[in-house]
Scaffold this motif. Structure first.
Motif, PDB file in Angstrom:
ATOM      1  N   MET A   1      24.551  14.556  -9.407  1.00  0.00           N
ATOM      2  CA  MET A   1      24.084  15.277  -8.215  1.00  0.00           C
ATOM      3  C   MET A   1      23.826  14.282  -7.076  1.00  0.00           C
ATOM      4  N   THR A   2      24.214  14.660  -5.873  1.00  0.00           N
ATOM      5  CA  THR A   2      23.994  13.810  -4.710  1.00  0.00           C
ATOM      6  C   THR A   2      22.506  13.678  -4.420  1.00  0.00           C
ATOM      7  N   ARG A   3      22.053  12.435  -4.275  1.00  0.00           N
ATOM      8  CA  ARG A   3      20.647  12.169  -3.972  1.00  0.00           C
ATOM      9  C   ARG A   3      20.480  12.054  -2.452  1.00  0.00           C
ATOM     10  N   ALA A   4      19.596  12.873  -1.907  1.00  0.00           N
ATOM     11  CA  ALA A   4      19.406  12.908  -0.456  1.00  0.00           C
ATOM     12  C   ALA A   4      17.980  12.526  -0.095  1.00  0.00           C
ATOM     13  N   VAL A   5      17.841  11.911   1.068  1.00  0.00           N
ATOM     14  CA  VAL A   5      16.520  11.707   1.659  1.00  0.00           C
ATOM     15  C   VAL A   5      16.514  12.370   3.028  1.00  0.00           C
ATOM     16  N   ILE A   6      15.347  12.751   3.459  1.00  0.00           N
ATOM     17  CA  ILE A   6      15.177  13.411   4.753  1.00  0.00           C
ATOM     18  C   ILE A   6      14.391  12.479   5.662  1.00  0.00           C
ATOM     19  N   TYR A   7      14.886  12.321   6.890  1.00  0.00           N
ATOM     20  CA  TYR A   7      14.140  11.540   7.877  1.00  0.00           C
ATOM     21  C   TYR A   7      13.817  12.441   9.058  1.00  0.00           C
ATOM     22  N   GLN A  23      11.490  20.223  11.276  1.00  0.00           N
ATOM     23  CA  GLN A  23      12.649  19.366  10.990  1.00  0.00           C
ATOM     24  C   GLN A  23      12.874  19.241   9.486  1.00  0.00           C
ATOM     25  N   VAL A  24      11.792  18.998   8.759  1.00  0.00           N
ATOM     26  CA  VAL A  24      11.904  18.830   7.301  1.00  0.00           C
ATOM     27  C   VAL A  24      12.381  20.120   6.654  1.00  0.00           C
ATOM     28  N   ARG A  25      11.872  21.253   7.114  1.00  0.00           N
ATOM     29  CA  ARG A  25      12.277  22.549   6.537  1.00  0.00           C
ATOM     30  C   ARG A  25      13.777  22.777   6.722  1.00  0.00           C
ATOM     31  N   LEU A  26      14.286  22.518   7.934  1.00  0.00           N
ATOM     32  CA  LEU A  26      15.709  22.702   8.196  1.00  0.00           C
ATOM     33  C   LEU A  26      16.563  21.744   7.369  1.00  0.00           C
ATOM     34  N   CYS A  27      16.059  20.526   7.199  1.00  0.00           N
ATOM     35  CA  CYS A  27      16.803  19.542   6.400  1.00  0.00           C
ATOM     36  C   CYS A  27      16.819  19.933   4.923  1.00  0.00           C
ATOM     37  N   ARG A  28      15.712  20.488   4.436  1.00  0.00           N
ATOM     38  CA  ARG A  28      15.677  20.946   3.037  1.00  0.00           C
ATOM     39  C   ARG A  28      16.659  22.096   2.818  1.00  0.00           C
ATOM     40  N   GLU A  29      16.740  22.992   3.796  1.00  0.00           N
ATOM     41  CA  GLU A  29      17.695  24.091   3.692  1.00  0.00           C
ATOM     42  C   GLU A  29      19.120  23.561   3.666  1.00  0.00           C
ATOM     43  N   HIS A  30      19.383  22.563   4.487  1.00  0.00           N
ATOM     44  CA  HIS A  30      20.701  21.928   4.524  1.00  0.00           C
ATOM     45  C   HIS A  30      21.045  21.345   3.149  1.00  0.00           C
ATOM     46  N   CYS A  31      20.079  20.656   2.536  1.00  0.00           N
ATOM     47  CA  CYS A  31      20.304  20.036   1.227  1.00  0.00           C
ATOM     48  C   CYS A  31      20.488  21.091   0.138  1.00  0.00           C
ATOM     49  N   GLU A  32      19.693  22.153   0.207  1.00  0.00           N
ATOM     50  CA  GLU A  32      19.785  23.210  -0.800  1.00  0.00           C
ATOM     51  C   GLU A  32      21.150  23.887  -0.754  1.00  0.00           C
ATOM     52  N   TYR A  36      22.206  19.260  -2.863  1.00  0.00           N
ATOM     53  CA  TYR A  36      21.676  17.913  -2.918  1.00  0.00           C
ATOM     54  C   TYR A  36      20.284  17.924  -3.551  1.00  0.00           C
ATOM     55  N   ALA A  37      19.931  16.856  -4.232  1.00  0.00           N
ATOM     56  CA  ALA A  37      18.578  16.677  -4.758  1.00  0.00           C
ATOM     57  C   ALA A  37      17.799  15.810  -3.771  1.00  0.00           C
ATOM     58  N   LYS A  65      18.820  -0.205   0.727  1.00  0.00           N
ATOM     59  CA  LYS A  65      19.284  -1.463   0.134  1.00  0.00           C
ATOM     60  C   LYS A  65      19.124  -1.445  -1.388  1.00  0.00           C
ATOM     61  N   ALA A  66      18.084  -0.715  -1.841  1.00  0.00           N
ATOM     62  CA  ALA A  66      17.833  -0.630  -3.289  1.00  0.00           C
ATOM     63  C   ALA A  66      18.707   0.416  -3.965  1.00  0.00           C
ATOM     64  N   GLY A  67      19.526   1.135  -3.172  1.00  0.00           N
ATOM     65  CA  GLY A  67      20.449   2.123  -3.733  1.00  0.00           C
ATOM     66  C   GLY A  67      19.767   3.378  -4.250  1.00  0.00           C
ATOM     67  N   LEU A  68      18.683   3.802  -3.593  1.00  0.00           N
ATOM     68  CA  LEU A  68      17.909   4.940  -4.094  1.00  0.00           C
ATOM     69  C   LEU A  68      18.467   6.301  -3.677  1.00  0.00           C
ATOM     70  N   PHE A  69      19.438   6.332  -2.768  1.00  0.00           N
ATOM     71  CA  PHE A  69      19.967   7.627  -2.325  1.00  0.00           C
ATOM     72  C   PHE A  69      21.406   7.486  -1.829  1.00  0.00           C
ATOM     73  N   ASP A  70      22.034   8.661  -1.632  1.00  0.00           N
ATOM     74  CA  ASP A  70      23.454   8.701  -1.242  1.00  0.00           C
ATOM     75  C   ASP A  70      23.671   9.238   0.172  1.00  0.00           C
ATOM     76  N   VAL A  71      22.698   9.981   0.688  1.00  0.00           N
ATOM     77  CA  VAL A  71      22.869  10.600   2.007  1.00  0.00           C
ATOM     78  C   VAL A  71      21.520  10.705   2.705  1.00  0.00           C
ATOM     79  N   VAL A  72      21.537  10.477   4.023  1.00  0.00           N
ATOM     80  CA  VAL A  72      20.358  10.679   4.870  1.00  0.00           C
ATOM     81  C   VAL A  72      20.581  11.955   5.665  1.00  0.00           C
TER      82      VAL A  72
END
Length: 232
Positions: A1-7, A23-32, A36-37, A65-72
């Motif tokens: 599963m694609t790992r996503a972070v929200i900024y 902003q966070v709500r809209l980004c969560r909807e986008h990921c859902e 994306y996780a 840099k630590a490779g914790l996610f795949d998409v912002v």
């Protein structure tokens, strides 16, 4: 599963916390929608988009840099950054690590056309900020020419008073103007008279010592005296 972070970011105290929440709500909807996780959310509060050392933004780059996610995922292009030069550098670094950037409220794909649209939106965001700064400065200069207080501590020898002066859209606008603070003004007049008569900074400081302590709590220094004499 694609790992996503929200900024998310809101740029001033005038923008409420709900701005970031939206902003966070809209980004969560986008990921859902895309399956994306969401592994982490970063929110910079009251941070301008031109600022490079935003705490949570820098934390996100460290996690990249630590490779914790795949998409912002950001709400819009200007939430990521309003500095198109810095933004280009950071996005290049992220893409080198295989990390994509997506926007919840702007449909920009990873094609040459999408990159061009993204660049145009970044240019507009950069222009908006530069123009806002220019118009704000013009407004401050105009207020200063009208004798209005534009913020900060008034020059020594003056104090600020508030008065209702203008009526716009049915509302009285409170303006702040300068008025002479007579106890301090007597010292200012003495400073200018002594300087005009050829006295040195040290002699002026000594001559005004007691009065300065009584009015401002301390004597003048050479720097503070210089500021008074050079302040238009």
């Amino acid at each position: 599963m694609t790992r996503a972070v929200i900024y998310a970011r809101f740029s001033s105290d005038n923008q409420r916390d709900e701005s970031a929440d939206a902003q966070v709500r809209l980004c969560r909807e986008h990921c859902e929608t895309r399956g994306y996780a969401v592994v982490k959310v970063y929110v910079d509060e009251a941070e301008p988009g031109k600022k490079e050392d935003r705490a949570r933004f820098q934390e996100m780059l460290s996690d990249a840099k630590a490779g914790l996610f795949d998409v912002v995922v950001c709400d819009k292009v200007d939430r990521f950054s309003r500095d198109r030069y810095y933004s280009a550098i950071v996005k290049y670094q992220l893409r080198k690590r295989g990390i994509r950037i997506e926007y919840a409220s702007q449909k920009i794909d990873d094609t040459p056309e999408g990159r061009m649209l993204e660049g145009q939106l970044e240019l507009l965001a950069d222009y908006f900020l530069a123009n806002l700064s220019r118009e704000t400065q013009k407004g401050l200069e105009e207020n200063a020419l009208r004798g209005w207080h534009t913020g900060g501590r008034p020059p020594f020898g003056y104090k600020v008073k508030e008065e209702a002066a203008e009526k716009r859209s049915g509302k009285l606008k409170i303006i702040r103007t300068y008025e002479i603070d007579e106890p301090a003004a007597r010292i200012v007049r003495q400073i200018f008279e002594m300087y005009d008569a050829g006295y040195t900074y040290g002699e002026i400081i000594e001559a005004t010592r007691d009065a300065a302590i009584a009015v401002r709590g301390r004597p003048f220094s050479k720097n503070s005296l210089h500021d008074i004499l050079r302040n238009e």
